[in-house]
Scaffold this active site. Structure first.
Site, short mmCIF file in Angstrom:
data_model
loop_
_atom_site.label_atom_id
_atom_site.label_comp_id
_atom_site.label_asym_id
_atom_site.label_seq_id
_atom_site.Cartn_x
_atom_site.Cartn_y
_atom_site.Cartn_z
N GLY A 240 -0.54 31.50 -2.08
CA GLY A 240 0.30 32.69 -2.10
C GLY A 240 -0.30 33.88 -2.82
N GLY A 284 -5.18 30.67 0.45
CA GLY A 284 -5.66 30.78 1.83
C GLY A 284 -6.15 32.20 2.00
N ARG A 285 -5.17 33.09 2.10
CA ARG A 285 -5.44 34.51 2.28
C ARG A 285 -6.45 35.07 1.27
NH1 ARG A 285 -1.49 37.20 4.55
NH2 ARG A 285 -0.13 35.49 3.91
N ARG A 320 -0.13 39.35 13.28
CA ARG A 320 0.63 39.68 12.07
C ARG A 320 1.46 40.97 12.16
NH1 ARG A 320 -1.29 40.57 7.48
NH2 ARG A 320 0.20 39.37 6.29
N TYR A 324 5.18 39.83 11.59
CA TYR A 324 5.71 40.07 10.24
C TYR A 324 5.86 41.55 9.93
CZ TYR A 324 3.70 35.36 9.34
OH TYR A 324 3.35 34.05 9.37
N CYS A 351 1.56 43.33 27.74
CA CYS A 351 2.74 43.92 28.33
C CYS A 351 3.99 43.52 27.56
CB CYS A 351 2.85 43.52 29.80
SG CYS A 351 1.77 44.52 30.80
N TYR A 380 -4.92 34.29 8.90
CA TYR A 380 -3.83 34.29 9.88
C TYR A 380 -4.13 35.31 10.98
CZ TYR A 380 -2.15 31.92 5.79
OH TYR A 380 -2.08 31.07 4.72
C1 LIG Z 1 0.08 28.52 3.88
C2 LIG Z 1 -0.01 27.67 2.68
C3 LIG Z 1 -0.83 28.03 1.60
C4 LIG Z 1 -1.64 29.31 1.55
O1 LIG Z 1 -0.89 30.49 1.53
P1 LIG Z 1 -1.67 31.85 1.27
O2 LIG Z 1 -0.59 32.87 1.22
O3 LIG Z 1 -2.59 32.08 2.41
O4 LIG Z 1 -2.40 31.72 -0.02
C5 LIG Z 1 -0.94 27.14 0.55
N1 LIG Z 1 -0.25 25.96 0.53
C6 LIG Z 1 0.56 25.59 1.54
C7 LIG Z 1 1.25 24.28 1.49
C8 LIG Z 1 0.71 26.42 2.64
O5 LIG Z 1 1.53 26.05 3.64
#
Ligand SMILES: *Cc1c(COP(=O)(O)O)cnc(C)c1O
Length: 427
Positions: A240, A284-285, A320, A324, A351, A380
């Site tokens: 996150g 992740g991000r 995205r 979102y 379209c 993503y």
């Molecule tokens: C998607 C996810 C993450 C990563 O989220 P980011 O916002 O990309 O850092 C980490 N842990 C779990 C379990 C997830 O589903």
């Protein structure tokens, strides 16, 4: 402005030492361009920030953000581990050389066959429900098997409602209130529960929401330690950690983020007399988001009720903005010095009226055949792309010290139907 943008002496966008215009000439558009060194830098910055305050620390890359094989290999070579959310992600990780003990599987609503597969691959199972726990006990030998549980820490944070994964509306995890009971049940079934996991959401740019997650997760872990007698080998606070997407957003002060959150973590370990479990985080991000841009070509400029810049990609390429309402900064890659002159909509080629990359965006003059770079497309981006409108998937190029390598071929029309079977009576 804290966005990751570099310009070369031709006033073209520079991506990891390569000229965006040269990349377009060689590989065409739409193309995702990935900067290898940026991923390595992001990983090391992240790892160092936290391990400085708590050396027993591991990074589990949430690979749903980007499962490009080269991206995964880069992180493998840095010593990163994997947070997998599907059997497919476990399979890919194993194939690339991640051993089972470097993979934590956090599945949601998974079947018995999937549980068995992930177990047999040697990944550590992070269980999401009592249902999955009971089913797992029947399909594998639970004796001594190390598992963990995802708990819902009752705090949520995120850049969009869909990204908030804690709290009463969330489908994820077991309740804090039932944790002691569930860990005790796991022990009774023969398992060795060694971990606790939470993940509250995505796009967090300051320490506060994360502190709440650590506090409430640790309160649950402490109770489970004291009342169910669990000695935790690891506690995982999920991912996150955000990146700036708009020109106004600031880069997260990662050192401060780590310092504040680890101080709280240590305080809680002491409060509950919990020894020193390994701390996991699952970015992740943060690791891959700002390491890629999506290069697209302008193919039409239309003045109707509004002014539309039309490009050769759409929400099938980068979902995205449509899904979102996310902001992605967009620059004219072949004229980076062009002054802002207008407000326009930047539209894709699908379209659907919702197929827009930007509405009312301040842009320079844009002409047909200009190259636009949609920034921060590394997380993503490709992984959420589709063949909607029968559009082949984009190509991906990796830049390493200025050298470009094609890492995914652009799909051909044949790829759109090669898995389909026309029954004989229709032939
Ligand atoms: C998607 C996810 C993450 C990563 O989220 P980011 O916002 O990309 O850092 C980490 N842990 C779990 C379990 C997830 O589903």
């Amino acid at each position: 402005m804290d966005l990751n943008i570099k310009v070369n002496d031709k006033n073209h966008l520079d991506i990891g030492g390569a000229d965006a215009c040269d990349i377009v000439e060689e590989f065409g558009t739409p193309t995702y361009v990935i900067d290898e060194n940026r991923i390595r830098d992001n990983y090391n910055r992240f790892y160092n920030a936290f391990s400085k305050y708590y050396p027993d620390f591991k990074v589990f890359y949430a690979c749903k953000a980007n499962t490009n094989l080269a991206v995964m290999k880069i992180l493998e070579s840095e010593g990163c581990c994997i947070d997998a959310v599907s059997p497919g992600e476990v399979h890919i990780s194993k194939m690339l050389g991640f051993s089972g003990d470097r993979i934590l599987f956090t599945g949601n609503n998974i079947t018995n066959d999937e549980l068995k597969f992930v177990h047999d691959e040697g990944a550590v199972l992070n269980i999401d429900s009592v249902s999955a726990l009971k089913r797992l006990a029947k399909i594998v030998d639970p004796e001594g098997l190390k598992i963990s549980f995802r708990v819902n820490p009752m705090v949520g944070a995120g850049h969009h409602d869909h990204c908030i994964t804690g709290g009463v509306m969330s489908k994820f995890g077991i309740m804090g209130l039932e944790a002691v009971e569930v860990y005790s049940l796991a022990k009774k079934l023969g398992f060795t529960p060694v971990g606790m996991h939470s993940h509250i959401g995505s796009g967090i740019l300051d320490p506060e929401p994360f502190k709440l997650a650590i506090e409430s997760t640790m309160d649950i872990a402490g109770k489970v330690h004291q009342e169910a007698g669990i000695d935790f080998e690891f506690v995982d606070f999920g991912g996150g950690v955000g990146i700036p997407y708009t020109p106004d957003e600031k880069l997260l002060d990662l050192d401060k983020f780590a310092e504040i959150n680890i101080a709280l973590f240590k305080e809680k370990l002491e409060e509950f007399d919990m020894a020193t479990p390994t701390m996991y985080l699952e970015p992740g991000r943060y690791l891959v988001g700002d390491a890629s841009v999506l290069l697209v070509s302008v193919n039409s400029v239309k003045e109707s009720y509004r002014k539309f810049i039309g490009v050769d990609a759409g929400f099938h390429t980068l979902l995205r903005p449509a899904m979102y309402d996310s902001y992605h900064h967009i620059v004219v890659a072949n004229r980076m010095d062009a002054p802002i002159t207008q407000k326009v909509d930047i539209a894709g080629n699908v379209c659907e009226s919702g197929d827009l990359f930007a509405r009312d965006r301040l842009m320079p003059d844009v002409e047909e055949n200009d190259v636009l770079a949609i920034l921060n497309a590394g997380a993503y981006g490709f992984t959420m792309s589709s063949n909607y409108n029968s559009r082949p998937l984009a190509s991906e190029v990796l830049i390493t010290d200025g050298e470009a390598n094609l890492v995914r071929e652009r799909e051909r029309f044949e790829d759109l139907y090669d898995k389909q079977i026309i029954p004989s009576h229709l032939k």
